[in-house]
Design a protein around this motif. Structure first.
Motif, PDB file in Angstrom:
ATOM      1  N   VAL A  64      -7.378   1.810   9.395  1.00  0.00           N
ATOM      2  CA  VAL A  64      -6.714   2.990   8.833  1.00  0.00           C
ATOM      3  C   VAL A  64      -7.638   4.206   8.843  1.00  0.00           C
ATOM      4  O   VAL A  64      -8.820   4.113   8.508  1.00  0.00           O
ATOM      5  CB  VAL A  64      -6.243   2.696   7.392  1.00  0.00           C
ATOM      6  CG1 VAL A  64      -5.684   3.969   6.737  1.00  0.00           C
ATOM      7  CG2 VAL A  64      -5.196   1.608   7.386  1.00  0.00           C
ATOM      8  N   ASN A  65      -7.090   5.345   9.221  1.00  0.00           N
ATOM      9  CA  ASN A  65      -7.797   6.618   9.221  1.00  0.00           C
ATOM     10  C   ASN A  65      -7.859   7.138   7.785  1.00  0.00           C
ATOM     11  O   ASN A  65      -6.833   7.497   7.193  1.00  0.00           O
ATOM     12  CB  ASN A  65      -7.052   7.601  10.136  1.00  0.00           C
ATOM     13  CG  ASN A  65      -7.779   8.920  10.313  1.00  0.00           C
ATOM     14  OD1 ASN A  65      -8.401   9.424   9.386  1.00  0.00           O
ATOM     15  ND2 ASN A  65      -7.679   9.491  11.498  1.00  0.00           N
ATOM     16  N   ARG A  88       1.278  -0.456   0.947  1.00  0.00           N
ATOM     17  CA  ARG A  88       0.861  -1.098   2.188  1.00  0.00           C
ATOM     18  C   ARG A  88       1.737  -0.644   3.348  1.00  0.00           C
ATOM     19  O   ARG A  88       2.783  -0.027   3.159  1.00  0.00           O
ATOM     20  CB  ARG A  88       0.914  -2.616   2.053  1.00  0.00           C
ATOM     21  CG  ARG A  88       2.270  -3.170   1.671  1.00  0.00           C
ATOM     22  CD  ARG A  88       2.182  -4.675   1.461  1.00  0.00           C
ATOM     23  NE  ARG A  88       3.434  -5.207   0.912  1.00  0.00           N
ATOM     24  CZ  ARG A  88       3.622  -6.485   0.614  1.00  0.00           C
ATOM     25  NH1 ARG A  88       2.647  -7.356   0.794  1.00  0.00           N
ATOM     26  NH2 ARG A  88       4.777  -6.889   0.119  1.00  0.00           N
ATOM     27  N   PHE A  89       1.283  -0.977   4.544  1.00  0.00           N
ATOM     28  CA  PHE A  89       2.019  -0.649   5.749  1.00  0.00           C
ATOM     29  C   PHE A  89       2.961  -1.791   6.115  1.00  0.00           C
ATOM     30  O   PHE A  89       2.803  -2.930   5.669  1.00  0.00           O
ATOM     31  CB  PHE A  89       1.057  -0.384   6.908  1.00  0.00           C
ATOM     32  CG  PHE A  89       0.325   0.929   6.789  1.00  0.00           C
ATOM     33  CD1 PHE A  89       0.921   2.107   7.209  1.00  0.00           C
ATOM     34  CD2 PHE A  89      -0.949   0.977   6.246  1.00  0.00           C
ATOM     35  CE1 PHE A  89       0.257   3.317   7.096  1.00  0.00           C
ATOM     36  CE2 PHE A  89      -1.624   2.184   6.128  1.00  0.00           C
ATOM     37  CZ  PHE A  89      -1.009   3.356   6.552  1.00  0.00           C
ATOM     38  N   THR A 105       4.034   1.117  13.254  1.00  0.00           N
ATOM     39  CA  THR A 105       3.383   0.874  11.977  1.00  0.00           C
ATOM     40  C   THR A 105       3.744   2.024  11.038  1.00  0.00           C
ATOM     41  O   THR A 105       3.426   3.187  11.289  1.00  0.00           O
ATOM     42  CB  THR A 105       1.860   0.783  12.138  1.00  0.00           C
ATOM     43  OG1 THR A 105       1.555  -0.221  13.118  1.00  0.00           O
ATOM     44  CG2 THR A 105       1.208   0.405  10.820  1.00  0.00           C
ATOM     45  N   SER A 106       4.458   1.681   9.972  1.00  0.00           N
ATOM     46  CA  SER A 106       4.994   2.678   9.057  1.00  0.00           C
ATOM     47  C   SER A 106       4.873   2.144   7.631  1.00  0.00           C
ATOM     48  O   SER A 106       4.150   1.176   7.383  1.00  0.00           O
ATOM     49  CB  SER A 106       6.462   2.960   9.432  1.00  0.00           C
ATOM     50  OG  SER A 106       7.026   3.941   8.584  1.00  0.00           O
ATOM     51  N   GLN A 107       5.541   2.787   6.709  1.00  0.00           N
ATOM     52  CA  GLN A 107       5.650   2.268   5.346  1.00  0.00           C
ATOM     53  C   GLN A 107       7.130   2.141   5.032  1.00  0.00           C
ATOM     54  O   GLN A 107       7.914   3.029   5.390  1.00  0.00           O
ATOM     55  CB  GLN A 107       4.962   3.184   4.337  1.00  0.00           C
ATOM     56  CG  GLN A 107       3.447   3.177   4.442  1.00  0.00           C
ATOM     57  CD  GLN A 107       2.781   3.929   3.309  1.00  0.00           C
ATOM     58  OE1 GLN A 107       3.034   5.105   3.096  1.00  0.00           O
ATOM     59  NE2 GLN A 107       1.905   3.241   2.573  1.00  0.00           N
ATOM     60  N   PRO A 300       0.492  -7.438   8.909  1.00  0.00           N
ATOM     61  CA  PRO A 300      -0.523  -8.448   8.565  1.00  0.00           C
ATOM     62  C   PRO A 300      -1.945  -8.049   8.938  1.00  0.00           C
ATOM     63  O   PRO A 300      -2.900  -8.663   8.439  1.00  0.00           O
ATOM     64  CB  PRO A 300      -0.069  -9.666   9.372  1.00  0.00           C
ATOM     65  CG  PRO A 300       0.656  -9.089  10.545  1.00  0.00           C
ATOM     66  CD  PRO A 300       1.338  -7.851  10.049  1.00  0.00           C
ATOM     67  N   ASP A 301      -2.105  -7.021   9.789  1.00  0.00           N
ATOM     68  CA  ASP A 301      -3.446  -6.663  10.266  1.00  0.00           C
ATOM     69  C   ASP A 301      -4.097  -5.539   9.464  1.00  0.00           C
ATOM     70  O   ASP A 301      -5.200  -5.106   9.792  1.00  0.00           O
ATOM     71  CB  ASP A 301      -3.377  -6.244  11.744  1.00  0.00           C
ATOM     72  CG  ASP A 301      -3.037  -7.409  12.653  1.00  0.00           C
ATOM     73  OD1 ASP A 301      -3.332  -8.566  12.268  1.00  0.00           O
ATOM     74  OD2 ASP A 301      -2.483  -7.171  13.746  1.00  0.00           O
ATOM     75  N   LEU A 302      -3.405  -5.055   8.421  1.00  0.00           N
ATOM     76  CA  LEU A 302      -3.962  -3.974   7.610  1.00  0.00           C
ATOM     77  C   LEU A 302      -3.951  -4.361   6.140  1.00  0.00           C
ATOM     78  O   LEU A 302      -2.955  -4.875   5.636  1.00  0.00           O
ATOM     79  CB  LEU A 302      -3.151  -2.682   7.797  1.00  0.00           C
ATOM     80  CG  LEU A 302      -3.270  -1.979   9.156  1.00  0.00           C
ATOM     81  CD1 LEU A 302      -2.235  -0.874   9.272  1.00  0.00           C
ATOM     82  CD2 LEU A 302      -4.668  -1.415   9.357  1.00  0.00           C
TER      83      LEU A 302
END
Length: 499
Positions: A64-65, A88-89, A105-107, A300-302
């Motif tokens: 994440v930026n 979370r995303f 990839t959003s929310q 799952p990756d963030l």
């Protein structure tokens, strides 16, 4: 598109009540993308700013930026939102060729900011509160260019080109709650909201929010319900509207289109629509999916994001002066009435005037030129004031030349005309067109003597004390000098000679 006969706008509102929802996507001005280290700089060669992560290649992992998260929190705070203590995303699953990993990839149900509002001022000064449902983080898609068709769309194209430089650029999507109660002013409210939001985003410094460059885009959701009822009608979603004027036109057209369909006994289809700048109409896109069709599930990756309350409050105290507060301050500094300030706002002249003053021009002179000559030309060309091919620095230079006595107002208008025509800087236009004020006393004296000699009756009236007659002689001198004399100086010279 076949031409359809629409009911009038007034007739539509006589029977139906519009309900709007506005979704604004803001492209953040971060140096790198939302989940990888690729550059976000515009204008690079296609597909030169990509990596395994933003291309969705197997085995790549996102990160994440942090600046993107900070920008999202700032936007949320400025919109009077609550900031999530934990969010979370999610993966939004759909297939489009410009999203190579086949999900965005959003929310979804846990946005970074929610439950806020933005007060917007309409052209007559009325303030309308637009409530904010959420502001969430996500990533942009790539860019598709369809070649060979007549419309620039995929239908009828011979082939398509894909550029993934934009894929993964951080976006903030700001979603309003249903906007009700605007009535016939609904299109105006939509335009005012997007305009105010754009100014707020720019003030925060998180994006340039250039709609013409796609840095800010608006989806206009609209439905109608019979007057006096509470149940919402079926909505349409006009996608990616990219100017303030178009937001207003799209809302207005959809109100009339919905009313026409309903009046004729038809059924509104829940679908996306494309807006056409050339004629202000919309055409059907695709059937609009519901949220469940995207099969959202947690990314799952963030790891989840849990901004500390201390950090949030630090960002809150560091917010810059917001647009409404700044406008009130400028109104006081420029000594304008509410009516005059509203005129400046309606013309979109706050920033040009402010920047012209910053470049050294007096406030009254900056306002005079932007609200006069330049506003007139903007109206004639049907463009925004900010789109005129002249800069605040150039207008300030024109003001300086007038203050120095090198130009009068008539000549200054010609200089502005030359700058707008691309003839160069103000000083260059003065030189090329020979527009400098005649300041040689001997040349002016000769013109004054000639005017007196050519109008003996008027000269006699002035000698007899009828000073108001001097205007005729001043006019004669101005004509002789092609308007390049200082009228006040000419008047003084005439009166002195005839005293």
């Amino acid at each position: 598109m076949s031409v359809i006969s629409l009911v009038s706008y007034d007739d539509a509102l006589a029977s139906y009540d519009p309900v709007m929802g506005l979704e604004v996507h803001v492209e953040l001005g971060t140096k790198t993308k939302m989940f990888c280290g690729c550059s976000t700089e515009l204008g690079a060669e296609p597909n030169s700013q990509t990596c395994p992560t933003c291309l969705g290649l197997p085995g790549s992992l996102p990160v994440v930026n942090a600046v993107g998260v900070e920008s999202a929190i700032k936007i949320g705070l400025a919109l009077n939102c609550e900031i999530a203590e934990w969010c979370r995303f999610a993966r939004k699953n759909y297939f489009y060729p410009d999203m190579p990993k086949n999900f965005q990839t959003s929310q979804y149900d846990e946005p970074i900011a929610f439950n806020g509002y933005l007060d917007v001022q309409l052209e007559d000064g009325e303030v309308f509160r637009v409530e904010i449902e959420r502001a969430h983080m996500e990533e942009d898609t790539g860019k598709s260019t369809h070649v060979g068709g007549a419309t620039g769309r995929i239908h009828g194209a011979e082939y398509s080109l894909l550029d993934y430089n934009r894929a993964g650029i951080p976006l903030i999507e700001i979603v309003t709650k249903p906007i009700q109660g605007a009535g016939h002013r609904a299109p105006e409210v939509a335009k005012a909201y997007v305009a105010e939001l754009r100014e707020l985003i720019k003030a925060l410094g998180v994006s340039e929010a250039r709609m013409d460059k796609g840095q800010m885009r608006c989806d206009v959701n609209l439905s109608l319900r019979p007057n006096g009822t509470e149940t919402f009608g079926t909505r349409s979603e006009t996608k990616n509207v990219n100017s303030l004027r178009s937001v207003e036109r799209a809302a207005r057209f959809e109100i009339q289109r919905h009313a026409t369909v309903l009046t004729d006994g038809g059924t509104i289809v829940q679908e996306t629509r494309h807006f056409h700048e050339d004629n202000g109409t919309t055409t059907a896109g695709r059937i609009k999916d519901n949220a469940e069709d995207y099969r959202y599930f947690p990314e799952p990756d963030l790891v989840p994001i849990a901004p500390s309350r201390e950090w949030v409050e630090e960002l809150r105290t560091g917010l810059p002066e917001l647009p409404r507060v700044r406008r009130a301050r400028l109104q006081a500094e420029w000594d304008l009435s509410d009516k005059d300030m509203q005129s400046v706002l309606n013309a979109g002249a706050v920033e040009p005037i402010s920047e012209t003053i910053a470049a050294g021009a007096p406030a009254d002179q900056a306002r005079k030129w932007w609200m006069g000559e330049l506003a007139r030309r903007a109206n004639e060309t049907g463009t925004d004031l900010s789109e005129q091919p002249i800069t605040p620095v150039q207008v300030a230079r024109v003001c300086a030349l007038v203050a120095e006595g090198k130009l009068n107002d008539k000549l200054a208008r010609q200089v502005i005309e030359g700058v707008l025509a691309g003839e160069g800087e103000p000083d260059q236009v003065v030189e090329k067109r020979g527009l400098a004020v005649v300041s040689d006393d001997s040349a002016l004296g000769a013109a004054v003597d000639e005017a007196i000699a050519g109008n003996p009756d008027i000269a006699a009236k002035i000698r007899d004390g009828k000073v108001q007659a001097v205007g005729a002689l001043v006019g004669a001198v101005m004509k002789a000098t092609r308007g390049q004399a200082d009228a006040a100086k000419v008047k003084d010279m005439i009166l002195e000679k005839l005293a």
